[in-house]
Write a protein that holds these residues in place. Structure first.
Motif, PDB file in Angstrom:
ATOM      1  N   PHE A 174       0.844  -1.200   0.000  1.00 63.14           N
ATOM      2  CA  PHE A 174       0.000   0.000   0.000  1.00 63.14           C
ATOM      3  C   PHE A 174       0.876   1.246   0.000  1.00 63.14           C
ATOM      4  N   GLN A 175       0.374   2.282  -0.677  1.00 69.67           N
ATOM      5  CA  GLN A 175       1.029   3.585  -0.641  1.00 69.67           C
ATOM      6  C   GLN A 175       0.048   4.617  -0.103  1.00 69.67           C
ATOM      7  N   LEU A 176       0.572   5.532   0.714  1.00 66.16           N
ATOM      8  CA  LEU A 176      -0.268   6.549   1.346  1.00 66.16           C
ATOM      9  C   LEU A 176      -0.670   7.620   0.335  1.00 66.16           C
ATOM     10  N   GLN A 177      -1.969   7.934   0.311  1.00 60.05           N
ATOM     11  CA  GLN A 177      -2.502   8.930  -0.613  1.00 60.05           C
ATOM     12  C   GLN A 177      -2.654  10.288   0.083  1.00 60.05           C
ATOM     13  N   GLN A 178      -3.005  11.300  -0.676  1.00 57.79           N
ATOM     14  CA  GLN A 178      -3.151  12.640  -0.117  1.00 57.79           C
ATOM     15  C   GLN A 178      -4.279  12.722   0.904  1.00 57.79           C
ATOM     16  N   ASN A 179      -5.230  11.805   0.824  1.00 57.64           N
ATOM     17  CA  ASN A 179      -6.324  11.784   1.796  1.00 57.64           C
ATOM     18  C   ASN A 179      -5.968  11.014   3.066  1.00 57.64           C
ATOM     19  N   CYS A 180      -4.658  10.668   3.197  1.00 57.50           N
ATOM     20  CA  CYS A 180      -4.140   9.950   4.373  1.00 57.50           C
ATOM     21  C   CYS A 180      -4.704   8.536   4.480  1.00 57.50           C
ATOM     22  N   LYS A 181      -5.094   7.953   3.346  1.00 56.35           N
ATOM     23  CA  LYS A 181      -5.541   6.572   3.285  1.00 56.35           C
ATOM     24  C   LYS A 181      -4.577   5.774   2.405  1.00 56.35           C
ATOM     25  N   TYR A 182      -4.468   4.479   2.697  1.00 56.97           N
ATOM     26  CA  TYR A 182      -3.616   3.629   1.876  1.00 56.97           C
ATOM     27  C   TYR A 182      -4.369   3.110   0.654  1.00 56.97           C
TER      28      TYR A 182
END
Length: 226
Positions: A174-182
């Motif tokens: 998983f990579q962290l997105q701008q919405n702070c979700k993986y």
């Protein structure tokens, strides 16, 4: 405030289900600082505590944990200009809010945590930045690794998270997105250019050989990557 250890958490390492129990940060500290507590990994997030007995993880967990540490070394051996530090199972804390001890902890660059005499042996995120990557070897902990721990590491702000499913022989990255979700990914951000599928192929080799032979095969494969 004081708390006796038995009232903080109860776990049975022979079960595949690990239960988070309600607890305060003070109760977490009581468990963390008890001098008789050994071979456990602690996790605290949003008022819940999880304690995992490392003595219950077994041969599969140890084999794969060491394999992935070897893979880190092999990958960065191809990139001698890249400074990296592997700190697997070290306790990471954001004081008063959250804590975790991932199986895999990887820092890139010169600003990695260093211990000095008299300081805490933990990674204090008031002093150090978060790791570039953390991972969990999910032998008996897959459900919580894909749920509560995933939320914990996203809340920490860790850019990349791997779950190594021992029984399913898969790596879920998983990579962290701008919405702070993986969001699940097929190529590593931290090990730039590494296909996650290659990690799964390496993992499958443990059916017929050792983690050492699997790591050797991995080294041969990445030598051919562009």
């Amino acid at each position: 405030m004081t708390a006796s250890i038995p009232t903080v958490i109860e776990t049975n390492p022979t079960k595949t289900l690990h239960i988070w129990k309600p607890a305060t940060w003070e109760e977490y500290l009581t468990y963390r600082d008890d001098p008789t507590t050994e071979r456990v990994r602690l996790f605290f997030h949003q008022g819940y505590l999880l304690v995992i007995d490392m003595g219950g993880e077994g041969i599969n967990h140890a084999t794969i944990s060491d394999l992935f540490t070897m893979l880190f070394f092999i990958w960065f051996n191809q990139k001698p200009e890249q400074i990296f530090s592997s700190l697997g199972r070290c306790l990471i804390e954001k004081p008063n809010t959250k804590a975790g001890a991932p199986d895999l902890v990887l820092y890139l660059g010169e600003d990695y945590p260093r211990w000095k005499t008299g300081e805490s042996r933990r990674i204090d995120l008031n002093q150090w930045r978060v790791p570039n990557l953390v991972g969990e070897i999910a032998d008996t902990t897959l459900a919580t690794d894909l749920d509560e721990k995933k939320q914990l590491y996203a809340d920490f702000g860790i850019p990349e998270y791997w779950v190594v499913d021992v029984r399913g022989q898969r790596v879920i990255a998983f990579q962290l997105q701008q919405n702070c979700k993986y969001k699940e990914c097929t190529q590593s951000l931290t090990l730039e250019g590494l296909p996650i599928s290659l990690l799964e192929q390496t993992l499958a080799l443990l059916n017929e050989g050792t983690n050492g032979s699997a790591a050797t095969w991995f080294a041969q494969q990445i030598a051919n990557l562009e």
